[in-house]
Enzyme design. Structure first.
Site, PDB file in Angstrom:
ATOM      1  N   PRO A   1     -18.726 -33.921  13.213  1.00  0.00           N
ATOM      2  CA  PRO A   1     -18.970 -33.161  14.437  1.00  0.00           C
ATOM      3  C   PRO A   1     -20.329 -32.464  14.402  1.00  0.00           C
ATOM      4  CG  PRO A   1     -16.721 -32.836  13.718  1.00  0.00           C
ATOM      5  CD  PRO A   1     -17.409 -33.624  12.637  1.00  0.00           C
ATOM      6  N   CYS A   2     -21.085 -32.621  15.478  1.00  0.00           N
ATOM      7  CA  CYS A   2     -22.463 -32.130  15.487  1.00  0.00           C
ATOM      8  C   CYS A   2     -22.569 -30.665  15.887  1.00  0.00           C
ATOM      9  CB  CYS A   2     -23.315 -32.970  16.431  1.00  0.00           C
ATOM     10  SG  CYS A   2     -22.801 -32.882  18.172  1.00  0.00           S
ATOM     11  N   GLN A   3     -21.508 -30.086  16.439  1.00  0.00           N
ATOM     12  CA  GLN A   3     -21.607 -28.741  16.985  1.00  0.00           C
ATOM     13  C   GLN A   3     -22.125 -27.699  15.990  1.00  0.00           C
ATOM     14  OE1 GLN A   3     -19.106 -30.780  17.497  1.00  0.00           O
ATOM     15  NE2 GLN A   3     -18.733 -30.929  19.696  1.00  0.00           N
ATOM     16  N   PRO A   4     -21.726 -27.748  14.705  1.00  0.00           N
ATOM     17  CA  PRO A   4     -22.236 -26.722  13.795  1.00  0.00           C
ATOM     18  C   PRO A   4     -23.748 -26.763  13.617  1.00  0.00           C
ATOM     19  CG  PRO A   4     -20.303 -27.786  12.861  1.00  0.00           C
ATOM     20  CD  PRO A   4     -20.711 -28.594  14.060  1.00  0.00           C
ATOM     21  N   PHE A   5     -24.369 -27.914  13.899  1.00  0.00           N
ATOM     22  CA  PHE A   5     -25.788 -28.082  13.618  1.00  0.00           C
ATOM     23  C   PHE A   5     -26.657 -28.040  14.874  1.00  0.00           C
ATOM     24  CE2 PHE A   5     -23.182 -30.715  10.729  1.00  0.00           C
ATOM     25  CZ  PHE A   5     -23.248 -29.873   9.637  1.00  0.00           C
TER      26      PHE A   5
END
Length: 371
Positions: free
Chosen positions: A85-89
């Site tokens: 998942p890309c949301q943390p970055f």
């Protein structure tokens, strides 16, 4: 499912597979995806029905490497793909997700699975800013220490024919061969018109009788006035003052023109998000019809074929659920690029190198990539 026959003796497992965008792209070019792993039960139908692969409802942080080996079977070429998942970055989400929250650590679990299965190829996709984070640098360092040759870079997907402005970091790694992303073809730019220009016209709140996913979200009376006042490629600054939102009238809001906009026919679309079906959530207004783009149009702009099934026939259409599935997907086109790059590496006449002899080369490569 169409596409070329699978390359003999190659098997891929798609971690964080979602609705199957990466899997479909890989299969389109002949990479045999045998299984996908995800924690979202809603993705099971889309992944399995369209791709003839097994959906494993598993948390990657708890996934045993033995289960992956069982699905790899006796394939001589094994590929482990993982698009955490890309949301943390992402720059926007970092105000909500900090180091130590569950999704930050998923890349470490990806590295754990690589270490314990040693696939011949590894690939990962994420937002461009992922390279700034220690978890990414640690992931690359792990691969290099395991003996992988690693290459990575930011891909402008429009140059490869995706009708959507989308830039992503793509990492490719191979145990025994040189690997790098294939070069983009000439004149590959596709536009919104190319992708959805022939879709049946709809009004806001309507859906197609022939395709339940070709459904447009309902607009409030105010937003209907706003979209009628909008021009392709314009912003809310073009509206009469009485239509401008109160938050945008303040000095702090005038720097955010990228909402309440129409797409442009003869250019790629903006990046699809999980809320692309909402006119107020970005530049997701249809170029000429007074509505936001439909769920199906968003899927097409992500590279999915027109007949890709996201829910069982007769099931209710939930915009938030389907918007999340489609917006979070790896574009099918990017999956094709990654698959072609892996196959090009296999086609190289270069013989596999002796890992001991190549140790110094890998060490230098590692210094470059994790710096």
């Amino acid at each position: 499912m169409g596409g070329p026959e699978h390359v003999a003796n190659i098997a891929c497992i798609d971690l964080f597979c979602g609705a199957g965008g990466l899997t479909r792209g890989l299969q389109n070019v002949g990479v045999n995806v045998v299984a996908g792993v995800d924690v979202d039960q809603a993705c099971k139908h889309a992944f399995e029905v369209n791709n003839n692969a097994k959906f494993l409802l598993e948390d990657v942080s708890e996934l045993a490497p033995e289960k992956l080996n069982d699905h790899f079977g006796d394939a001589s070429i094994r590929v482990l793909a993982g698009c955490a998942p890309c949301q943390p970055f992402s720059t926007y989400s970092q105000r909500y997700e900090t180091v130590g929250t569950p999704r930050w650590g998923l890349m470490y679990h990806f590295a754990r699975l690589v270490k314990n299965t040693r696939p011949e190829f590894v690939t990962m996709e994420n937002v461009p800013t992922v390279i700034k984070h220690d978890v990414y640098k640690d992931f690359v360092r792990t691969l290099v220490n395991l003996g992988y040759r690693v290459s990575s870079g930011v891909v402008d997907c429009t140059k490869y024919g995706l009708p959507q402005t989308r830039r992503r970091t793509v990492l490719l790694a191979s145990l025994d061969r040189t690997i790098e992303l294939i070069a983009p073809p000439e004149d590959a730019i596709h536009t919104v018109r190319d992708a959805i220009g022939t879709m049946p016209a709809l009004k806001q709140g309507q859906s197609s009788e022939d395709d339940p996913l070709h459904a447009a979200a309902r607009l409030s009376d105010l937003n209907l006035e706003r979209i009628r006042a909008s021009r392709p490629g314009g912003t809310w600054r073009d509206w009469p003052q009485e239509l401008v939102a109160e938050c945008h009238r303040k000095d702090s809001g005038r720097t955010y023109p990228g909402v309440y906009g129409r797409m442009v026919w003869d250019a790629p679309s903006p990046t699809m998000t999980t809320q692309f079906f909402g006119f107020g959530n970005g530049r997701f207004g249809h170029p000429e019809q007074d509505r936001a783009i439909t769920l199906r149009e968003g899927a097409i702009l992500q590279g999915f074929p027109l007949d890709y099934s996201f829910v069982p026939e007769g099931s209710p259409i939930h915009f938030k659920t389907l918007g999340r599935m489609i917006g979070n997907a790896v574009p099918v086109t990017l999956g094709e690029i990654i698959g072609q790059s892996i196959l090009a590496s296999l086609d190289e006449t270069e013989k596999p190198t002796n890992r001991e002899d190549d140790h110094e080369t890998k060490r230098e490569c590692g210094k470059t990539l994790v710096a």
